[in-house]
Design a protein around this motif. Structure first.
Motif, PDB file in Angstrom:
ATOM      1  N   GLY A 278      -6.294  -1.254   2.169  1.00 52.50           N
ATOM      2  CA  GLY A 278      -6.558  -0.541   0.925  1.00 52.50           C
ATOM      3  C   GLY A 278      -6.717  -1.473  -0.266  1.00 52.50           C
TER       4      GLY A 278
ATOM      5  N   ASP B  27      -2.646   5.175   3.570  1.00 48.46           N
ATOM      6  CA  ASP B  27      -3.399   3.947   3.371  1.00 48.46           C
ATOM      7  C   ASP B  27      -2.908   2.880   4.331  1.00 48.46           C
ATOM      8  OD1 ASP B  27      -5.327   2.339   2.198  1.00 48.46           O
ATOM      9  OD2 ASP B  27      -4.603   2.608   0.154  1.00 48.46           O
TER      10      ASP B  27
ATOM     11  N   TRP C 246      -7.217   7.141  -5.966  1.00 52.20           N
ATOM     12  CA  TRP C 246      -7.707   5.986  -5.214  1.00 52.20           C
ATOM     13  C   TRP C 246      -8.435   5.007  -6.123  1.00 52.20           C
ATOM     14  CZ3 TRP C 246      -4.910   5.993  -1.255  1.00 52.20           C
ATOM     15  CH2 TRP C 246      -4.574   7.183  -0.587  1.00 52.20           C
TER      16      TRP C 246
ATOM     17  N   HIS D 253       0.823  -1.221   0.000  1.00 46.54           N
ATOM     18  CA  HIS D 253       0.000   0.000   0.000  1.00 46.54           C
ATOM     19  C   HIS D 253       0.853   1.266   0.000  1.00 46.54           C
ATOM     20  CE1 HIS D 253       0.765   1.358   4.152  1.00 46.54           C
ATOM     21  NE2 HIS D 253       0.898   0.077   4.439  1.00 46.54           N
TER      22      HIS D 253
END
Length: 337
Positions: free
Chosen positions: A52, A48, A309, A44
């Motif tokens: 995640g 995060d 994201w 990650h």
């Protein structure tokens, strides 16, 4: 039927710890129901956690992979050694790469496929270079490959030159952010904002050029990609150490450059590689990846209409790209779906 993302208490994964070169790492561990066809490590970024990858872990388990997703140094249930007295290298690419190799031994994996996002993307490219005997395939979401550099360029030089959108890194490295994000309530507002929550007049938490807009945090409402049980989990995990240790990743530029010099003769990554660019990423813009073929002769490119994201914003598209790429490397995987 779409795969359901894992939750913090999901029976498909276990929360485990391992001591790697003297420091305790927390990691998510999943084992496929059917015959195991390999091991995938998922790394990650900031801000995060291993969680995640909650949308990608079910896909990989269903494809027959053992899945290992650690919290990086300074994050969540992993140790957060103070700097000083400890060296900043503990938060660098090489240490993370070496710890991935040690964790692979812990779970009995002689070979691994390695996937990363954000800082995790930088880590997996370097891990493939530091440990070519271990990593058979590598993929990155949002984060392009950057070759080791002969000449050092400071973050200030980079921001004043070609990458003004990296200005936020100066703010995050400064020590100012943790003075304001210093308790559970402010951590909650910070996380909500970093994942897209806005205030009543459109206030946002983050500017690529300026960094964290601390003055806007109190006004942020609900919304964004973190909410409910997952938001509560992130708040709890970030409250373990506070955010200072996670920001050490932004203080490693010189240390990473120094250690990267050991790779100047190994700039090419010849194993199969996948890069999934996000068209709306305001920092890791798609054009940053334009020269990757020079160093990655076995590169597959994909693109998703998403922001930074992408893993959780467009999980079905991202999962589709990962699955297609893995199947192309090994047609036998198709039979496990």
């Amino acid at each position: 039927m779409p795969l359901q993302p894992i939750t913090p208490t999901d029976s498909r994964i276990q929360h485990k710890t391992a001591v790697l070169s003297g420091y305790t790492y927390h990691y998510l561990h999943g084992v496929p129901v059917a015959k195991q066809k390999g091991t995938v490590f998922l790394i990650h970024g900031w801000p995060d956690l291993s969680m995640g990858w909650r949308f990608q872990i079910p896909l990989l388990l269903d494809m027959g992979f053992q899945v290992v997703a650690p919290d990086l140094m300074g994050f969540g249930g992993t140790d957060a050694p103070k700097v000083p007295p400890n060296p900043i290298n503990l938060y660098g690419y090489k240490r993370a790469s070496d710890d991935i190799a040690e964790l692979a031994k812990e779970v009995g994996a002689e070979k691994i496929i390695l996937g990363g996002h954000d800082w995790g993307g930088f880590v997996v490219w370097r891990a493939a270079q530091w440990h070519p005997e271990l990593v058979t395939h590598v993929f990155s979401v949002c984060t392009p490959y950057t070759a080791p550099q002969e000449v050092y360029h400071s973050l200030e030089q980079i921001v004043q030159g070609p990458l003004p959108q990296f200005g936020y890194q100066i703010h995050l490295a400064s020590g100012d952010v943790e003075k304001s994000v210093d308790n559970e309530d402010s951590i909650r507002q910070f996380l909500k904002g970093m994942y897209g929550a806005r205030g009543p007049n459109g206030e946002v938490a983050f500017s690529p050029e300026k960094g964290l807009l601390v003055e806007n945090l109190p006004s942020l409402g609900e919304g964004g990609l973190l909410r409910g049980e997952i938001l509560d989990y992130y708040v709890k995990e970030y409250s373990r150490h506070g955010i200072h240790s996670t920001l050490n990743w932004y203080r490693t530029r010189k240390a990473n450059w120094e250690e990267d010099r050991g790779l100047l003769e190994r700039q090419e990554i010849s194993i199969p590689a996948l890069f999934i660019g996000a068209t709306q990423d305001s920092v890791l813009k798609p054009e940053l990846s334009r020269n990757m073929e020079k160093f990655l002769p076995n590169l597959t490119r994909e693109s998703v209409e998403a922001g930074h994201w992408a893993l959780t914003q467009k999980p079905e598209e991202v999962n589709g790209f990962i699955r297609k790429w893995l199947e192309a490397q090994n047609p036998d995987l198709k039979s496990s779906l």
